[in-house]
Design an enzyme around this catalytic site. Structure first.
Site, mmCIF file in Angstrom:
data_model
loop_
_atom_site.group_PDB
_atom_site.id
_atom_site.type_symbol
_atom_site.label_atom_id
_atom_site.label_comp_id
_atom_site.label_asym_id
_atom_site.label_seq_id
_atom_site.Cartn_x
_atom_site.Cartn_y
_atom_site.Cartn_z
ATOM 1 N N HIS A 122 60.474 20.430 -0.023
ATOM 2 C CA HIS A 122 61.197 19.482 0.547
ATOM 3 C C HIS A 122 60.951 17.944 0.096
ATOM 4 C CE1 HIS A 122 62.261 22.314 3.906
ATOM 5 N NE2 HIS A 122 62.703 22.842 2.756
ATOM 6 N N CYS A 133 70.403 5.385 -11.559
ATOM 7 C CA CYS A 133 69.955 5.499 -12.806
ATOM 8 C C CYS A 133 68.769 6.633 -12.639
ATOM 9 C CB CYS A 133 69.424 4.340 -13.430
ATOM 10 S SG CYS A 133 67.765 3.630 -12.690
HETATM 11 P P1 OAD Z 1 59.098 23.013 12.835
HETATM 12 O O1 OAD Z 1 59.230 21.927 13.483
HETATM 13 O O2 OAD Z 1 60.462 23.736 12.743
HETATM 14 O O3 OAD Z 1 58.055 24.267 13.251
HETATM 15 C C1 OAD Z 1 56.841 23.772 13.482
HETATM 16 C C2 OAD Z 1 56.073 25.283 13.771
HETATM 17 O O4 OAD Z 1 54.754 24.877 13.796
HETATM 18 C C3 OAD Z 1 56.442 25.919 15.246
HETATM 19 O O5 OAD Z 1 56.597 27.226 14.938
HETATM 20 C C4 OAD Z 1 55.348 25.643 16.177
HETATM 21 O O6 OAD Z 1 54.863 26.820 16.937
HETATM 22 C C5 OAD Z 1 54.057 25.650 14.930
HETATM 23 N N1 OAD Z 1 52.922 24.829 15.409
HETATM 24 C C6 OAD Z 1 52.758 23.728 16.265
HETATM 25 N N2 OAD Z 1 51.459 23.109 16.187
HETATM 26 C C7 OAD Z 1 50.751 24.244 15.529
HETATM 27 C C8 OAD Z 1 49.421 24.051 15.023
HETATM 28 N N3 OAD Z 1 48.665 23.276 15.663
HETATM 29 N N4 OAD Z 1 49.094 25.200 14.236
HETATM 30 C C9 OAD Z 1 49.990 26.066 13.856
HETATM 31 N N5 OAD Z 1 51.263 25.948 14.097
HETATM 32 C C10 OAD Z 1 51.685 24.961 14.926
HETATM 33 O O7 OAD Z 1 58.786 22.729 11.409
HETATM 34 P P2 OAD Z 1 59.157 23.184 9.905
HETATM 35 O O8 OAD Z 1 59.020 24.530 10.139
HETATM 36 O O9 OAD Z 1 58.030 22.521 9.206
HETATM 37 O O10 OAD Z 1 63.078 20.251 6.575
HETATM 38 O O11 OAD Z 1 60.454 23.103 9.865
HETATM 39 C C11 OAD Z 1 61.049 23.315 8.544
HETATM 40 C C12 OAD Z 1 62.076 22.318 8.010
HETATM 41 O O12 OAD Z 1 62.853 21.761 8.731
HETATM 42 C C13 OAD Z 1 61.371 20.799 7.686
HETATM 43 O O13 OAD Z 1 60.754 20.825 6.293
HETATM 44 C C14 OAD Z 1 62.318 19.919 7.801
HETATM 45 C C15 OAD Z 1 63.164 20.488 8.896
HETATM 46 O O14 OAD Z 1 64.437 20.195 9.020
HETATM 47 C C16 OAD Z 1 63.612 19.115 5.759
HETATM 48 O O15 OAD Z 1 63.445 17.799 6.056
HETATM 49 C C17 OAD Z 1 64.551 19.483 4.776
#
Ligand code: OAD
Length: 248
Positions: A122, A133
């Site tokens: 991402h 450019c």
């Molecule tokens: P999310 O906010 O969707 O999910 C975060 C996950 O981390 C959840 O399932 C939580 O349960 C878990 N979590 C929280 N604390 C944790 C910890 N200490 N250890 C392990 N897990 C934990 O975030 P992403 O999955 O990264 O995209 O979201 C995916 C994409 O959605 C992002 O990259 C972004 C967003 O739209 C773009 O910006 C293109």
């Protein structure tokens, strides 16, 4: 699916020849103090509207607003440090000859921890480029920044809603996922495609699927193991067990 296997039990699945892919998301940085996206109370998308801030049309309409938001996040990230989960992944990288870290995070914390074999799906908040450019690494003097060579508008090098992922990054991540023997899904809600497809591709091709997340995720259905624990706690335990198993 087996729930909460011990680090030793998981370590017993690995050999020095294992082909390992780890897909990370915002949860890996949560223990560093970086907000995730979908948490109902603290998540970024509970406080900000992604449609207003993370898409190209909004950027063209109000580049300053979008830049203010990214600058706010960038400054916040600069005040935090990688956590034990990030460092454990650096150690893991050194234990296997075929190891790939695929991240959805743009916060640069894996890189600051020292991960080298990393695919950024991402983008990265530390980079920017000119939309006219295509020039990269433009010095930011004021917001919104403009290109010093052509005067064009400069944007953060991050993937916004409705945009394609960087072609090479996705291709290599896909190929590594199809070929791997162990696929770990760490700290991601696994709801955003195409990144979320990778664990299914790995599983379809016979890889063992391990989820590390305090909460359930859609991938849990096809996973072989789910560790309901924070990555900053479990990953260092796993790495210790791996070192004992692989290095004797
Ligand atoms: P999310 O906010 O969707 O999910 C975060 C996950 O981390 C959840 O399932 C939580 O349960 C878990 N979590 C929280 N604390 C944790 C910890 N200490 N250890 C392990 N897990 C934990 O975030 P992403 O999955 O990264 O995209 O979201 C995916 C994409 O959605 C992002 O990259 C972004 C967003 O739209 C773009 O910006 C293109």
């Amino acid at each position: 699916m087996k729930i909460n296997p011990s680090p030793e039990e998981l370590a017993s699945l690995f050999s020095p020849n294992s082909k390992v892919v780890v897909l990370t998301g915002a949860g890996v940085s949560a223990e560093s103090g970086v907000a995730t996206f979908r948490d109902k109370t603290t998540g970024l998308w509970s406080r900000f509207n992604p449609k207003e801030l993370a898409n190209f049309t909004s950027f063209l309409k109000d580049p300053k607003l979008v830049w203010d938001w990214y600058d706010f996040r960038k400054q916040a990230i600069h005040t935090v440090q990688p956590n034990p989960g990030h460092f454990a992944l650096v150690e893991m990288e050194n234990l296997f000859s075929d190891f790939t870290l695929v991240t959805q995070n743009i916060d640069n914390l894996h890189q600051r921890a020292g991960s080298a074999k990393i695919i950024e799906l991402h983008g990265n908040i530390e980079r920017n480029y000119c939309i006219k450019c295509g020039r990269f690494k433009i010095e930011i003097e004021e917001l919104p920044p403009t290109c010093e060579s052509c005067g064009g508008l400069v944007r953060p090098d991050v993937v916004w809603f409705g945009e394609n992922l960087p072609e090479d990054a996705l291709r290599i991540a896909w190929q590594k996922s199809e070929e791997c023997t162990i696929f770990m899904v760490v700290g991601t809600s696994a709801e955003v495609f195409p990144a979320a497809r990778l664990p299914y591709e790995a599983s379809k091709n016979g890889a063992t699927l391990i989820v590390i997340n305090p909460d359930e995720t859609p991938v849990s259905v096809v996973s072989d193991f789910h560790v309901f624990e924070k990555s900053g706690i479990f990953l260092p335990q796993l790495v210790n067990a791996l070192k004992k198993k692989l290095n004797g």
